[in-house]
Motif scaffolding. Structure first.
Motif, PDB file in Angstrom:
ATOM      1  N   ARG A 101       0.831  -1.204   0.000  1.00  7.24           N
ATOM      2  CA  ARG A 101       0.000   0.000   0.000  1.00  7.24           C
ATOM      3  C   ARG A 101       0.868   1.258   0.000  1.00  7.24           C
ATOM      4  O   ARG A 101       0.650   2.182  -0.789  1.00  7.24           O
ATOM      5  CB  ARG A 101      -0.938   0.003   1.202  1.00  7.24           C
ATOM      6  N   ASN A 141      -8.584  -4.752   2.780  1.00  9.81           N
ATOM      7  CA  ASN A 141      -7.523  -5.661   2.368  1.00  9.81           C
ATOM      8  C   ASN A 141      -7.908  -6.365   1.079  1.00  9.81           C
ATOM      9  O   ASN A 141      -9.081  -6.392   0.689  1.00  9.81           O
ATOM     10  CB  ASN A 141      -7.260  -6.709   3.460  1.00  9.81           C
ATOM     11  N   GLU A 183       0.112  -7.678  -4.725  1.00  4.75           N
ATOM     12  CA  GLU A 183       0.690  -7.557  -3.391  1.00  4.75           C
ATOM     13  C   GLU A 183       1.629  -8.715  -3.100  1.00  4.75           C
ATOM     14  O   GLU A 183       2.735  -8.532  -2.558  1.00  4.75           O
ATOM     15  CB  GLU A 183      -0.442  -7.516  -2.365  1.00  4.75           C
TER      16      GLU A 183
END
Length: 491
Positions: free
Chosen positions: A156, A249, A260
């Motif tokens: 992030r 998430n 990710e």
């Protein structure tokens, strides 16, 4: 490196490596010198010239061990790390001296061991044993160093910072295509390999455009997107930052989750091994920067160079090693930031290039709140390709530099063939760089930087002795850099 960047396992492995290095150093005293640089700053040329001047008795008046005659022999020896490619010194110096072309830039890590036999300056030490020091030169791309801060960032944070930077200044134009497809991507949709590949390719194209000679930007992680090597096409290099919601998430199996996971794999597979196996074992470090190129490209390039230096210096903890730290967690106790290509300026303005670079470094140090102990700055030319002269024009005497422009180089509308010399007015730098940075902070877009003629010159033609032996490569302050980096270890 802050503890948050390494795990307990990493720390244990680093400690083991350092203990092994120290044990070997009891038999053969060694210093590991890291050499890196930002975007075409001349790492390969620096190493080649340093080694050539030591091997061939170059003029090194400011390198005390040689100047005082205490160094009796210098030789290349097999490097200790068999899994690391050897720095091909012989090929690079042949290109410089015989072919008079600049060698290829660094694209991967390499290593070279040089051993010096010397007589200690201390009478007591001379009684104990003859001195010997091996210098393991570790050459690695600056892009790899700029990857180290990623170890402290989650996906992030990486995405938010990268996207925000991409929307500023000239980056906004260069990132338009990538930001367009990123904005249109549905991060909650099921993971799709083709979508991931398209996003990664567009992101890599944006980074390459930023690094191009026309832009010369410096802050460009992840570094392996520019130098993929044998990882080209691997999942660890097939990811890109995403526009993420403020909270929440990734759902299992989504594009977000894929990106990710691959970002974390990049850190685990690429960044951590470099940190543990190479960076954490360094004793001294030189960081080469092409400040003249940044000035020539404009305010954003200068600001980006400062941003990159901030990230680079944050990776170091210069200072004196204690006995315990030297055994378990080696500290890089000296860092030199060297502005290269000083021979592109007249000698009278070398101090201005050094002052400008020092100001960049001081501002970076202030930003990260670290002490400046163990950090030095200087302006150098690893290979001096020009000489100073003066010309008279309209009754006014102007300082110029004389050299042989590269084949195809164009100056004032005239194209050169790589054989003919010419005199060039190199431009000027401000006597006090403070005004430049104050102006950049107030309104960088409207700042008019000093005009500097960045001309690509061929390496110099070396004179020969009566026996046909070519003299050592000329340089500017290479000896001063040597004295700072390892002169104390030859005392």
């Amino acid at each position: 490196m802050p503890p948050s960047l390494t795990s307990f396992t990493d720390d244990a492995l680093i400690a083991f490596d350092n203990l092994a290095d120290r044990a070997a150093g009891l038999v053969n005293p060694t210093i590991r010198l890291g050499v890196t640089g930002l975007s075409r700053s001349g790492k390969t040329v620096f190493i080649s010239s340093l080694v050539h001047n030591l091997l061939n008795g170059g003029r090194l008046p400011l390198f005390e061990p040689v100047q005082s005659g205490r160094v009796s022999a210098v030789r290349l020896e097999p490097q200790p790390d068999d899994a690391v490619p050897r720095f091909q010194y012989e090929d690079h110096i042949r290109a410089l001296v015989k072919d008079r072309i600049w060698p290829d830039s660094t694209r991967a890590i390499s290593e070279l061991r040089m051993t010096l036999d010397y007589q200690s300056a201390s009478g007591w030490n001379r009684l104990l044993s003859p001195g010997r020091l091996s210098i393991d030169i570790v050459d690695y791309p600056g892009e790899w160093l700029l990857d180290l801060p990623l170890l402290a960032k989650d996906f992030r944070t990486f995405s938010e910072e990268t996207l925000a930077l991409a929307e500023t200044g000239i980056r906004a134009e260069l990132s338009r295509h990538w930001l367009g497809i990123t904005g249109a991507a549905d991060i909650a949709e099921p993971a799709d390999e083709m979508k991931a590949r398209d996003l990664a390719a567009a992101f890599a194209d944006y980074l390459k455009a930023c690094k191009s000679d026309e832009r010369s930007l410096s802050t460009l992680p992840p570094g392996r997107f520019l130098l993929p090597g044998d990882l080209d096409g691997s999942p660890a290099l097939t990811f890109a930052p995403l526009k993420l919601p403020a909270e929440g998430n990734a759902s299992k199996g989504s594009l977000w989750a894929m990106m990710e996971r691959r970002y974390e794999s990049y850190k685990a597979v690429v960044v951590k091994p470099f940190f543990r196996e190479h960076f954490a074992r360094l004793d001294r470090q030189i960081v080469l920067v092409d400040a003249l190129q940044a000035i020539n490209r404009g305010p954003e390039a200068v600001q980006d160079l400062e941003r990159a230096l901030t990230d680079v210096l944050a990776c170091f903890r210069p200072g004196t090693n204690s006995l315990l730290s030297s055994l378990l967690g080696r500290r890089i106790d000296r860092v030199l930031v060297a502005a290269t290509k000083a021979d592109h300026l007249h000698l009278d303005t070398h101090d201005r290039l050094e002052a400008l670079t020092r100001r960049l470094v001081d501002r970076a140090i202030e930003r990260i709140g670290m002490a400046g102990a163990g950090i030095d700055v200087m302006a150098i030319a690893s290979v001096r390709a020009t000489r100073e002269a003066t010309v008279t024009r309209e009754g006014q005497t102007l300082p110029v530099i004389v050299g042989t422009p590269m084949d195809g180089e164009t100056i004032a509308g005239e194209t050169f063939d790589g054989n003919r010399k010419t005199a060039v007015f190199p431009g000027d730098l401000p006597e006090n760089p403070r005004w430049l940075f104050e102006a950049l902070e107030s309104d960088g877009a409207k700042v008019h930087l000093p005009e500097v003629n960045v001309v690509r010159f061929r390496p110099p033609e070396l004179d020969e002795t009566g026996e046909g032996i070519k003299l050592s490569v000329p340089h500017i302050r290479l000896d001063r850099a040597m004295q700072f980096l390892f002169g104390d270890r030859l005392a």
